[in-house]
Design an enzyme around this catalytic site. Structure first.
Site, mmCIF file in Angstrom:
data_model
loop_
_atom_site.group_PDB
_atom_site.id
_atom_site.type_symbol
_atom_site.label_atom_id
_atom_site.label_comp_id
_atom_site.label_asym_id
_atom_site.label_seq_id
_atom_site.Cartn_x
_atom_site.Cartn_y
_atom_site.Cartn_z
ATOM 1 N N GLU A 132 -76.096 72.325 101.345
ATOM 2 C CA GLU A 132 -76.046 71.164 100.451
ATOM 3 C C GLU A 132 -75.826 71.672 99.028
ATOM 4 O O GLU A 132 -75.547 72.857 98.797
ATOM 5 C CB GLU A 132 -77.324 70.329 100.541
ATOM 6 N N ASP A 190 -82.039 64.234 105.491
ATOM 7 C CA ASP A 190 -82.955 65.016 104.648
ATOM 8 C C ASP A 190 -84.399 64.562 104.819
ATOM 9 O O ASP A 190 -85.331 65.322 104.609
ATOM 10 C CB ASP A 190 -82.593 64.826 103.163
ATOM 11 N N HIS A 206 -85.622 51.114 104.926
ATOM 12 C CA HIS A 206 -85.324 52.123 103.910
ATOM 13 C C HIS A 206 -83.915 52.002 103.355
ATOM 14 O O HIS A 206 -83.413 52.914 102.707
ATOM 15 C CB HIS A 206 -85.611 53.527 104.448
HETATM 16 P P1 FAD Z 1 -83.121 49.990 107.961
HETATM 17 O O1 FAD Z 1 -82.914 50.130 106.516
HETATM 18 O O2 FAD Z 1 -84.283 49.216 108.391
HETATM 19 O O3 FAD Z 1 -81.807 49.372 108.638
HETATM 20 C C1 FAD Z 1 -80.523 49.759 108.239
HETATM 21 C C2 FAD Z 1 -79.481 48.899 108.975
HETATM 22 O O4 FAD Z 1 -79.494 49.207 110.356
HETATM 23 C C3 FAD Z 1 -79.763 47.406 108.867
HETATM 24 O O5 FAD Z 1 -78.541 46.719 108.828
HETATM 25 C C4 FAD Z 1 -80.501 47.105 110.148
HETATM 26 O O6 FAD Z 1 -80.387 45.754 110.546
HETATM 27 C C5 FAD Z 1 -79.839 48.065 111.122
HETATM 28 N N1 FAD Z 1 -80.734 48.522 112.178
HETATM 29 C C6 FAD Z 1 -81.988 49.003 112.070
HETATM 30 N N2 FAD Z 1 -82.453 49.346 113.285
HETATM 31 C C7 FAD Z 1 -81.472 49.068 114.172
HETATM 32 C C8 FAD Z 1 -81.344 49.192 115.579
HETATM 33 N N3 FAD Z 1 -82.320 49.665 116.348
HETATM 34 N N4 FAD Z 1 -80.171 48.812 116.153
HETATM 35 C C9 FAD Z 1 -79.164 48.337 115.402
HETATM 36 N N5 FAD Z 1 -79.237 48.181 114.069
HETATM 37 C C10 FAD Z 1 -80.376 48.549 113.465
HETATM 38 N N6 FAD Z 1 -79.452 58.743 105.132
HETATM 39 C C11 FAD Z 1 -78.739 59.802 105.550
HETATM 40 O O7 FAD Z 1 -77.759 59.657 106.277
HETATM 41 N N7 FAD Z 1 -79.093 61.065 105.173
HETATM 42 C C12 FAD Z 1 -80.190 61.322 104.417
HETATM 43 O O8 FAD Z 1 -80.480 62.471 104.131
HETATM 44 C C13 FAD Z 1 -80.969 60.227 103.992
HETATM 45 N N8 FAD Z 1 -82.076 60.412 103.247
HETATM 46 C C14 FAD Z 1 -82.833 59.345 102.883
HETATM 47 C C15 FAD Z 1 -83.995 59.559 102.148
HETATM 48 C C16 FAD Z 1 -84.790 58.495 101.789
HETATM 49 C C17 FAD Z 1 -86.042 58.751 100.995
HETATM 50 C C18 FAD Z 1 -84.407 57.172 102.140
HETATM 51 C C19 FAD Z 1 -85.237 56.012 101.724
HETATM 52 C C20 FAD Z 1 -83.240 56.944 102.842
HETATM 53 C C21 FAD Z 1 -82.444 58.026 103.222
HETATM 54 N N9 FAD Z 1 -81.268 57.842 103.950
HETATM 55 C C22 FAD Z 1 -80.539 58.931 104.366
HETATM 56 C C23 FAD Z 1 -80.737 56.506 104.192
HETATM 57 C C24 FAD Z 1 -81.093 55.991 105.572
HETATM 58 O O9 FAD Z 1 -80.274 56.610 106.539
HETATM 59 C C25 FAD Z 1 -80.866 54.512 105.612
HETATM 60 O O10 FAD Z 1 -81.792 53.905 104.790
HETATM 61 C C26 FAD Z 1 -80.894 53.953 107.006
HETATM 62 O O11 FAD Z 1 -80.698 52.581 106.904
HETATM 63 C C27 FAD Z 1 -82.140 54.245 107.815
HETATM 64 O O12 FAD Z 1 -83.275 53.577 107.363
HETATM 65 P P2 FAD Z 1 -84.139 52.628 108.317
HETATM 66 O O13 FAD Z 1 -84.415 53.306 109.597
HETATM 67 O O14 FAD Z 1 -85.260 52.160 107.503
HETATM 68 O O15 FAD Z 1 -83.122 51.447 108.626
#
Ligand code: FAD
Length: 540
Positions: free
Chosen positions: A290, A174, A107
């Site tokens: 917010e 969120d 994400h």
């Molecule tokens: P990924 O996008 O898959 O990974 C993000 C990074 O973390 C990459 O570098 C990856 O290699 C690394 N990573 C993943 N898993 C691990 C692990 N287990 N150990 C170490 N590194 C790891 N963020 C906020 O703070 N507040 C919000 O309210 C918020 N709302 C959002 C709403 C939506 C609809 C979306 C799409 C995103 C939102 N985000 C928000 C952003 C979100 O926090 C980031 O996208 C974050 O990266 C988490 O997504 P993910 O779990 O898919 O991680």
């Protein structure tokens, strides 16, 4: 642009080379009667967990941003923590290491969980393997309730499991269909951050596999350098396999209020006043705050929390937006349960005394706690059903110092955004207290007691995302030109110099930590901090 890539050849090469190399190492080790590293013995156990079929590669080469495309050589579906250790050790011990990225939900919006020519660890498949065993609630006489949760787990599942015990984490994002490891690699912010800090400051302990393949338990007391490096560390120092998160009694209901302003200065003054309000018996603190912009281009109700404003008021709100160009919507929440139900209205009344919102433009809802925390989901499902979820998301998230937020409003919201007239999605604006952050951790925030999170959460078409990227660029250039000291949240930079500027005086420490925990620069190459091949970046 789609890149045709010889997946199969590379995949076979990778396996053959590493297998041949490692087997010869094993044989030599055998001849010399030295110990065979266990990961080499395990090589066969992981090779069948590497996948390179086009469908799997395609998923791992894209993310929620739908802008960047980077092809890995293979996608790894681990069935155990040992599998991930083995994979990382193989890379770390190879003469030519390959990069490895944990992919939570993918994400991110700028390729942060991709690994060009490397291996993507699919944490979603790991989650399926660990269904029912990776979220465990406990109670300790000293620290109270806590949950041990796998880094691959989703926050929504953490919520449901902890509620079984009547408790829940206090700091959220969120949107809850994000992984624990993914948000802890950034910070994890939302309307609770002003009071409870970001998610990273609510972590008591971690299990981490470092870039060397070491499996380390860490906390503020033990291996604290790794603990603080990993929290907000953009995946650079290790893969989080477990996080221990503190819990508190969960409420059952929330009172959810929105107030509309036409004057940005009054809006931010009230936001700041509310986040500084201290609790007492008569007047306890808010639980969530917010704010967002309402503009002509966007709809009054949006996917982040649909159907808030009653239909009967839409035309009044729309005509005020027409008159002022932008309305500012302050959003606040107070939790309650059946014991505090009678008090909550009185407490809210006290809190709202003297606030300068437009008279009459006060809206409230009472909803179950879970419905509030999971408020984005229904909007997501609706967009998915309309085919509007998997579109480009040229997002820009910034932290803006409080002392410069008025200048930001006039230069960015009132000038750049209105002139360009393309912003039709969500723009969030809300303040947080720096005292609730921990500067030892890797996340970078502005150097003021209060700073604002400003999120331009754009959705665009596949043919016009560049217009939004151009707007994002203009905003950053404007801030740099007039000296507004913004820091990017979910950062995306295109040069080494930008990264150094981002980290400022924490850069050397970040670098030292990288050399200590991932010296061969294996992990999370998609962040482009140490594996900065910007010129070769592929776009969809
Ligand atoms: P990924 O996008 O898959 O990974 C993000 C990074 O973390 C990459 O570098 C990856 O290699 C690394 N990573 C993943 N898993 C691990 C692990 N287990 N150990 C170490 N590194 C790891 N963020 C906020 O703070 N507040 C919000 O309210 C918020 N709302 C959002 C709403 C939506 C609809 C979306 C799409 C995103 C939102 N985000 C928000 C952003 C979100 O926090 C980031 O996208 C974050 O990266 C988490 O997504 P993910 O779990 O898919 O991680």
């Amino acid at each position: 642009m789609t890149k045709t890539y010889p997946f199969f050849i590379n995949f076979i090469l990778l396996l053959l080379l590493t297998t041949a190399h490692l087997k010869s190492t094993v044989q030599k080790s055998d001849q010399c009667k030295t110990l065979v590293p266990p990961e080499l013995a395990n090589l066969d156990t992981i090779s069948n967990k590497l996948h390179n079929d086009p469908k799997t590669i395609k998923i791992a080469s894209n993310d929620y941003g739908n802008i960047i495309q980077e092809f890995p050589i293979a996608v790894f579906h681990p069935s155990s923590i040992q599998d991930i250790i083995t994979l990382i050790k193989i890379s770390n011990n190879s003469s030519v290491p390959f990069t490895i990225a944990a992919r939570g939900q993918g994400h991110s919006t700028n390729g942060q969980s991709m690994a060009r020519d490397g291996v993507v660890v699919d944490m979603a498949s790991f989650r399926k393997q660990r269904k029912g065993i990776a979220i465990s609630v406990s109670e300790d006489p000293l620290i109270g309730y806590y949950v041990d949760v796998g880094g691959e787990q989703l926050w929504i599942d953490v919520l449901y499991e902890t509620l079984e015990y009547g408790v829940a984490p206090v700091s959220w994002t969120d949107y809850l269909y994000l992984t624990v490891g993914g948000t802890l690699s950034n910070a994890g912010i939302s309307g609770q951050t002003f009071r409870y800090g970001p998610q990273i400051t609510n972590v008591l302990e971690l299990d981490v596999i470092t870039g060397k393949g070491d499996y380390v338990k860490c906390s503020n007391e033990k291996n604290s350098e790794l603990f603080n490096a990993v929290l907000g560390g953009l995946g650079q120092f290790g893969v989080i396999t477990r996080a221990r998160i503190s819990l508190q009694p969960a409420p059952t209901m929330v009172k959810w209020i929105r107030l509309l302003y036409s004057d940005f200065s009054a809006f931010t003054k009230d936001q700041e006043r509310l986040i500084l309000m201290k609790g007492s018996k008569q007047n306890s603190e808010l639980d969530f705050l917010e704010g967002m912009l309402l503009m002509q281009q966007g709809s009054i109700n949006n996917w982040r929390s649909s159907n808030f404003f009653p239909l009967s008021d839409h035309s009044r709100i729309a005509s005020l937006i027409n008159k002022h160009s932008i309305l500012y919507c302050l959003e606040l929440v107070k939790y309650y349960d059946h014991q505090s139900e009678e008090m909550v209205d009185k407490e809210i009344q006290v809190m709202l005394q003297g606030l300068a919102y437009i008279p009459g433009l006060y809206y409230e809802k009472n909803v179950p706690y879970v419905e509030f925390l999971n408020r984005v989901r229904s909007g997501e499902l609706k967009l998915q059903s309309q085919g509007l979820w998997d579109v480009p998301h040229p997002w820009l998230n910034l932290f803006v110092p409080k002392s410069q937020i008025l200048e930001f409003n006039s230069g960015v919201f009132k000038d750049i955004i209105l002139k360009r007239n393309i912003t039709n999605g969500i723009v969030l604006v809300y303040p947080m207290n720096k005292s609730k952050w921990d500067d030892r951790m890797s996340t970078i925030t502005p150097n003021e007691d209060i700073f604002y999170a400003v999120g331009f959460l754009h959705s665009s078409g596949f043919n016009n995302w560049k217009e939004y990227e151009a707007q994002n660029k203009e905003i950053l250039e404007f801030c740099s030109h007039v000296g507004i000291k913004v820091k990017q949240y979910l950062p995306n930079y295109s040069t080494q110099e930008d990264w150094e500027n981002h980290f400022g005086n924490k850069w050397m420490r970040f670098l030292e930590r990288k050399h200590q925990f991932d010296p061969r620069m294996i992990l999370s190459p998609g962040q482009k901090i140490f594996n900065n091949n910007y010129n070769q970046q592929q776009y969809i």
